[in-house]
Write an enzyme that holds these catalytic residues in place. Structure first.
Site, PDB file in Angstrom:
ATOM      1  N   CYS A   2       0.908  -1.139  -0.127  1.00  0.00           N
ATOM      2  CA  CYS A   2       0.033   0.178   0.030  1.00  0.00           C
ATOM      3  C   CYS A   2       0.975   1.355   0.379  1.00  0.00           C
ATOM      4  O   CYS A   2       1.904   0.940   0.385  1.00  0.00           O
ATOM      5  CB  CYS A   2      -0.695   0.003   1.619  1.00  0.00           C
ATOM      6  SG  CYS A   2      -1.544  -1.310   1.111  1.00  0.00           S
ATOM      7  N   ARG A  27       4.636   0.331  -6.529  1.00  0.00           N
ATOM      8  CA  ARG A  27       5.419  -0.569  -5.585  1.00  0.00           C
ATOM      9  C   ARG A  27       3.397  -2.012  -6.088  1.00  0.00           C
ATOM     10  O   ARG A  27       4.025  -2.445  -5.080  1.00  0.00           O
ATOM     11  CB  ARG A  27       4.860   0.072  -4.480  1.00  0.00           C
ATOM     12  CG  ARG A  27       5.682   0.884  -4.046  1.00  0.00           C
ATOM     13  CD  ARG A  27       5.545   1.677  -2.964  1.00  0.00           C
ATOM     14  NE  ARG A  27       4.842   1.120  -1.154  1.00  0.00           N
ATOM     15  CZ  ARG A  27       5.478   1.433  -0.716  1.00  0.00           C
ATOM     16  NH1 ARG A  27       6.929   1.121  -0.684  1.00  0.00           N
ATOM     17  NH2 ARG A  27       5.438   0.479   0.873  1.00  0.00           N
ATOM     18  N   TRP A  74      -3.425  -2.807  -1.285  1.00  0.00           N
ATOM     19  CA  TRP A  74      -2.684  -3.930  -1.751  1.00  0.00           C
ATOM     20  C   TRP A  74      -2.952  -4.798  -0.823  1.00  0.00           C
ATOM     21  O   TRP A  74      -3.603  -4.863   0.286  1.00  0.00           O
ATOM     22  CB  TRP A  74      -1.397  -3.933  -1.895  1.00  0.00           C
ATOM     23  CG  TRP A  74      -0.248  -5.749  -1.444  1.00  0.00           C
ATOM     24  CD1 TRP A  74       0.089  -5.953  -1.360  1.00  0.00           C
ATOM     25  CD2 TRP A  74       0.186  -5.940  -3.259  1.00  0.00           C
ATOM     26  NE1 TRP A  74       0.473  -7.662  -1.284  1.00  0.00           N
ATOM     27  CE2 TRP A  74       0.822  -6.933  -2.851  1.00  0.00           C
ATOM     28  CE3 TRP A  74       0.874  -5.509  -4.452  1.00  0.00           C
ATOM     29  CZ2 TRP A  74       1.353  -8.213  -3.478  1.00  0.00           C
ATOM     30  CZ3 TRP A  74       1.688  -6.064  -5.136  1.00  0.00           C
ATOM     31  CH2 TRP A  74       1.903  -6.732  -4.673  1.00  0.00           C
ATOM     32  N   ASN A 100      -1.579   1.489   6.224  1.00  0.00           N
ATOM     33  CA  ASN A 100      -0.600   0.463   5.740  1.00  0.00           C
ATOM     34  C   ASN A 100      -0.042  -0.514   6.652  1.00  0.00           C
ATOM     35  O   ASN A 100       0.440  -0.196   7.962  1.00  0.00           O
ATOM     36  CB  ASN A 100       0.290   1.455   5.425  1.00  0.00           C
ATOM     37  CG  ASN A 100       1.036   1.868   3.478  1.00  0.00           C
ATOM     38  OD1 ASN A 100      -0.559   1.877   3.522  1.00  0.00           O
ATOM     39  ND2 ASN A 100       1.447   2.145   3.365  1.00  0.00           N
ATOM     40  N   GLY A 101       0.330  -1.502   6.473  1.00  0.00           N
ATOM     41  CA  GLY A 101       1.004  -2.097   7.672  1.00  0.00           C
ATOM     42  C   GLY A 101      -1.002  -3.201   7.998  1.00  0.00           C
ATOM     43  O   GLY A 101      -1.571  -3.246   7.461  1.00  0.00           O
ATOM     44  N   GLU A 482      19.889 -22.672  -3.208  1.00  0.00           N
ATOM     45  CA  GLU A 482      19.923 -20.778  -3.567  1.00  0.00           C
ATOM     46  C   GLU A 482      20.978 -19.927  -4.209  1.00  0.00           C
ATOM     47  O   GLU A 482      20.933 -19.234  -4.783  1.00  0.00           O
ATOM     48  CB  GLU A 482      18.606 -20.456  -2.356  1.00  0.00           C
ATOM     49  CG  GLU A 482      18.074 -19.659  -2.707  1.00  0.00           C
ATOM     50  CD  GLU A 482      17.340 -18.990  -3.779  1.00  0.00           C
ATOM     51  OE1 GLU A 482      16.638 -19.973  -5.253  1.00  0.00           O
ATOM     52  OE2 GLU A 482      17.052 -17.188  -3.762  1.00  0.00           O
ATOM     53  N   LYS A 486      21.582 -17.791  -6.657  1.00  0.00           N
ATOM     54  CA  LYS A 486      22.013 -16.315  -6.845  1.00  0.00           C
ATOM     55  C   LYS A 486      22.936 -15.858  -7.449  1.00  0.00           C
ATOM     56  O   LYS A 486      22.929 -14.594  -8.885  1.00  0.00           O
ATOM     57  CB  LYS A 486      22.064 -15.762  -5.401  1.00  0.00           C
ATOM     58  CG  LYS A 486      20.912 -15.644  -4.927  1.00  0.00           C
ATOM     59  CD  LYS A 486      19.507 -14.483  -5.521  1.00  0.00           C
ATOM     60  CE  LYS A 486      18.365 -15.096  -6.282  1.00  0.00           C
ATOM     61  NZ  LYS A 486      17.204 -15.482  -5.609  1.00  0.00           N
ATOM     62  N   GLU A 489      22.243 -16.201 -11.618  1.00  0.00           N
ATOM     63  CA  GLU A 489      22.029 -14.891 -12.073  1.00  0.00           C
ATOM     64  C   GLU A 489      22.609 -13.788 -12.335  1.00  0.00           C
ATOM     65  O   GLU A 489      21.974 -12.793 -13.565  1.00  0.00           O
ATOM     66  CB  GLU A 489      20.717 -15.585 -12.020  1.00  0.00           C
ATOM     67  CG  GLU A 489      20.325 -14.135 -10.569  1.00  0.00           C
ATOM     68  CD  GLU A 489      18.093 -14.268 -10.265  1.00  0.00           C
ATOM     69  OE1 GLU A 489      17.690 -15.243  -9.603  1.00  0.00           O
ATOM     70  OE2 GLU A 489      17.541 -15.160 -11.622  1.00  0.00           O
ATOM     71  N   HIS A 505      31.371 -38.532  -4.795  1.00  0.00           N
ATOM     72  CA  HIS A 505      30.789 -39.493  -5.866  1.00  0.00           C
ATOM     73  C   HIS A 505      31.089 -38.768  -7.723  1.00  0.00           C
ATOM     74  O   HIS A 505      30.339 -38.932  -9.032  1.00  0.00           O
ATOM     75  CB  HIS A 505      29.272 -39.748  -6.160  1.00  0.00           C
ATOM     76  CG  HIS A 505      29.322 -40.235  -4.716  1.00  0.00           C
ATOM     77  ND1 HIS A 505      29.640 -42.047  -4.569  1.00  0.00           N
ATOM     78  CD2 HIS A 505      28.882 -39.775  -3.449  1.00  0.00           C
ATOM     79  CE1 HIS A 505      29.196 -41.982  -3.371  1.00  0.00           C
ATOM     80  NE2 HIS A 505      28.639 -41.581  -3.164  1.00  0.00           N
ATOM     81  N   LYS A 604      11.404 -10.870 -15.226  1.00  0.00           N
ATOM     82  CA  LYS A 604      11.125 -11.017 -13.558  1.00  0.00           C
ATOM     83  C   LYS A 604       9.789 -11.927 -13.346  1.00  0.00           C
ATOM     84  O   LYS A 604       9.857 -13.062 -12.923  1.00  0.00           O
ATOM     85  CB  LYS A 604      10.699 -10.026 -13.292  1.00  0.00           C
ATOM     86  CG  LYS A 604      10.249  -9.893 -12.131  1.00  0.00           C
ATOM     87  CD  LYS A 604      11.021  -9.539 -10.559  1.00  0.00           C
ATOM     88  CE  LYS A 604      10.455 -10.517  -9.151  1.00  0.00           C
ATOM     89  NZ  LYS A 604      11.754 -10.607  -8.321  1.00  0.00           N
TER      90      LYS A 604
HETATM   91  O1  M6R Z   1       7.380 -15.279  -9.918  1.00  0.00           O
HETATM   92  P1  M6R Z   1       7.860 -16.589  -9.997  1.00  0.00           P
HETATM   93  O2  M6R Z   1       8.256 -17.360  -8.028  1.00  0.00           O
HETATM   94  O3  M6R Z   1       6.935 -18.390 -10.710  1.00  0.00           O
HETATM   95  O4  M6R Z   1       9.094 -17.500 -10.650  1.00  0.00           O
HETATM   96  C1  M6R Z   1       9.514 -18.416 -10.767  1.00  0.00           C
HETATM   97  C2  M6R Z   1      11.251 -18.088 -11.238  1.00  0.00           C
HETATM   98  O5  M6R Z   1      11.272 -17.501 -12.597  1.00  0.00           O
HETATM   99  C3  M6R Z   1      12.290 -17.002 -10.035  1.00  0.00           C
HETATM  100  O6  M6R Z   1      12.382 -17.739  -8.609  1.00  0.00           O
HETATM  101  C4  M6R Z   1      13.646 -16.926 -10.994  1.00  0.00           C
HETATM  102  O7  M6R Z   1      14.718 -17.986 -10.822  1.00  0.00           O
HETATM  103  C5  M6R Z   1      14.403 -15.417 -10.389  1.00  0.00           C
HETATM  104  N1  M6R Z   1      15.302 -15.061 -10.915  1.00  0.00           N
HETATM  105  C6  M6R Z   1      15.361 -16.664  -9.016  1.00  0.00           C
HETATM  106  O8  M6R Z   1      16.232 -15.051  -9.019  1.00  0.00           O
END
Ligand code: M6R
Length: 609
Positions: A2, A27, A74, A100-101, A482, A486, A489, A505, A604
């Site tokens: 929000c 936002r 939101w 907000n909150g 993860e 990170k 990418e 292995h 995204k």
């Molecule tokens: O919107 P989603 O969570 O479904 O997206 C899934 C992946 O595309 C997303 O997590 C992607 O791997 C990110 N860029 C990772 O940082």
């Protein structure tokens, strides 16, 4: 999330507020509304959807002077609708409130107020605020707002308008940002500095438990106990784009630092602390339905998939049910065995990922009930899943997912505890222990952010590396996955995650002098085994960064760099352990000169297969 914008002065109130709200559009929101005082009455205009629609409705309203408050919503409590859009009014329509909150005890307050005869129009938590103030209002808005604050549990940035004090806005803040912009003969209020930058650069930033009475000529600041507050004016030197980032260089770093707040908001209202139980009022799935479930399938892509891998550990441990976790792109084609005895949980920040949506539809077609965990209300997952849990991460702008991940994890933990509580598979003592620890997680994550100083110092040492390995066992394994994603990418360094037991292995063949290995060793029951793995790679002269829990000073003797996360129950370490991994990826990418917010070739939201 929000947004709030308000104005007092002799300018064009309505258009100033709409312009401010427009700056907050990035936002994300689902409805919008505005209140002014006109001819001694509160006048509100609201609409579902875009701000442009409200602008159209208000075209020609060149109202000059007086006070007004506006809001982009939101949805959290109650679906997006005109009724649920802010501002909310009291019974006599003499007071208007934007918020907000989350007011965590709103149900209880609502019932008390209803018993006193107050009539509620919306499903929101915010409306209780307007009715509470109504009860205390005796011609002094600041005093009435101050009196109700002690009754509110949760977080709030509030802005209140009274038809009886037309040239005034009263604001209050707890755990949700609020700033006051200072003009000449006019003043502004907003939830975000961005909204004010083209109007003024001189601000008061409200601290927790502070209130202010804002008129065109003055700003009176007080604490919740009534003590007057004197504050220095904060001069903003940033440009508009930096301001959107709240002073951070990039959205990714901002979002990493927003995680304590995001966890707090995801946790809000989820635990009845008095009874010691987890609550999910929005879920229709009951004890009988749960008893009929024989298997759980967790399905997602990318970072959300890693949350799913943690989810497998959580559900198997708490429910003693078989759990499969799948990449959505595989699940949809591998002819998985799906039926009414399977509960499918799809996880997606955006709620629009093509493969995840296909998996959702496939599961439903095979008779499985689908529960969606998403960050975006109104998204396809939110609309199509049989049950929906919304994470409260707020808009995530950087392509690399950070705060969405930690809020997905928290939602999975809470869901696991909730299902176990319904099914009676979790010992009472352990449940209480887990809930005690859950409460501390936002604070512990805040402390974990302190690892950034050290990471920044050594990031340069990894700038020229071509391959980095991440290793871990048990719950440290999904965190390693993860961490590797990170780094890949945003820094374009090849990174691979391995279950540490797998090194022998095959992968050990790649370990030689100077090859970086990021070793996670936060699981006490697997600690000695991890230490042996660390020694194996050290013996081949790898450069090792170890991530361990505070108090473990044994590991640092065997490694090149040691990072510490605060102590928590070993079950919850993934929520903390991922933070140094995010920061490592971020700082290595920065020293390599990469655009961390918009990595090459990535979007995204992946809405195509
Ligand atoms: O919107 P989603 O969570 O479904 O997206 C899934 C992946 O595309 C997303 O997590 C992607 O791997 C990110 N860029 C990772 O940082």
């Amino acid at each position: 999330m929000c947004g709030i914008m308000g104005y007092v002065g002799s300018g064009e109130t309505v258009s100033i507020i709409l312009d401010g709200l427009e700056k907050l559009e990035y936002r994300g929101y689902d409805s919008v509304g505005l209140a002014t005082v006109e001819r001694g009455r509160i006048k509100t205009q609201k609409t579902v959807g875009r701000l442009a629609a409200l602008r159209k409705m208000l075209a020609g309203n060149g109202k000059r002077g007086g006070a007004g408050i506006g809001h982009t919503r939101w949805a959290t409590h109650g679906r997006p609708s005109e009724r649920n859009a802010h501002p909310h009014l009291d019974c006599n329509q003499r007071l208007a409130v934007v918020h907000n909150g989350i007011i965590e005890n709103y149900q209880e307050l609502r019932e008390q107020l209803q018993k006193k005869g107050h009539i509620f129009i919306s499903e929101t938590d915010t409306e209780v605020v307007a009715h509470l103030i109504e009860d205390y209002y005796k011609g002094d808005l600041l005093a009435a707002v101050r009196r109700i604050l002690g009754q509110l549990k949760g977080s709030y940035a509030l802005a209140v308008l009274s038809a009886d004090e037309p040239g005034k806005i009263v604001v209050a803040r707890k755990s949700s940002p609020l700033v006051i912009g200072l003009g000449t003969g006019e003043n502004y209020i907003a939830s975000d500095i961005t909204a004010l930058l083209d109007k003024t650069r001189d601000l008061f930033i409200l601290d927790d438990n502070e209130l202010a009475e804002v008129t065109p000529a003055a700003v009176r600041l007080t604490k919740a106990d009534g003590t007057e507050v004197t504050k220095e004016v904060f001069r903003v030197e940033w440009d508009a784009v930096t301001a959107e980032k709240n002073g951070y260089e990039d959205f990714m770093r901002k979002e990493i630092h927003e995680q304590p707040q995001a966890l707090q908001e995801t946790l809000a209202g989820r635990v009845d602390w008095e009874k010691g139980t987890v609550v999910f009022p929005e879920l229709k799935i009951g004890r009988d339905d749960l008893s009929a479930i024989r298997r759980i399938h967790l399905v997602a892509c990318g970072t959300a998939y890693h949350a799913g891998v943690v989810g497998k550990y959580i559900f198997e441990r708490l429910l003693r049910l078989p759990v499969e976790v799948d990449l959505a792109s595989e699940y949809r084609y591998r002819q998985a065995i799906i039926g009414p005895d399977v509960l499918t949980i799809v996880i997606s920040q955006s709620g629009e990922t093509a493969d995840t949506l296909a998996a959702l539809r496939l599961s439903q077609a095979k008779g499985s009930r689908v529960l969606g965990i998403t960050n975006v209300i109104g998204s396809s997952v939110a609309r199509e899943a049989d049950e929906v849990i919304l994470t409260q991460a707020g808009p995530e702008i950087a392509v690399a997912s950070t705060k969405a991940y930690t809020t997905q994890l928290l939602s999975l933990y809470l869901l696991g505890i909730y299902f176990a509580q319904e099914l009676g598979t979790l010992e009472e003592a352990l449940r209480q222990q887990l809930l005690t620890e859950v409460k501390l997680l936002p604070h512990l994550l805040e402390k974990t952010l302190a690892t950034e100083t050290k990471i920044k110092e050594f990031a340069e040492d990894f700038k020229a590396k071509e391959n980095i390995f991440f290793i871990g066992r048990g719950l440290d394994y999904p965190s390693s996955m993860e961490g590797a994603l990170k780094l890949k990418e945003i820094s374009y360094i090849n990174a691979q995650a391995y279950a540490a037991g797998e090194l022998k292995h095959g992968t050990l063949a790649l370990i030689e002098e100077g090859v970086p290995v990021f070793a996670l060793a936060t699981q006490p029951d697997l600690y000695e085994k991890m230490l042996s793995n660390i020694k194996e790679v050290k013996a081949r002269e790898a450069t090792v960064v170890a991530l361990v829990s505070a108090g473990d000073y044994k590991t640092e003797k065997s490694v090149d760099y040691a990072l510490y996360i605060p102590k928590t129950h070993p079950f919850f370490t993934p929520i903390l352990a991922v933070v140094p991994l995010q920061l490592f990826a971020y700082h290595v990418a920065k020293v390599r000169g990469c655009d961390v917010d918009k990595p090459r070739n990535l979007a995204k939201s992946v809405t195509v297969e």
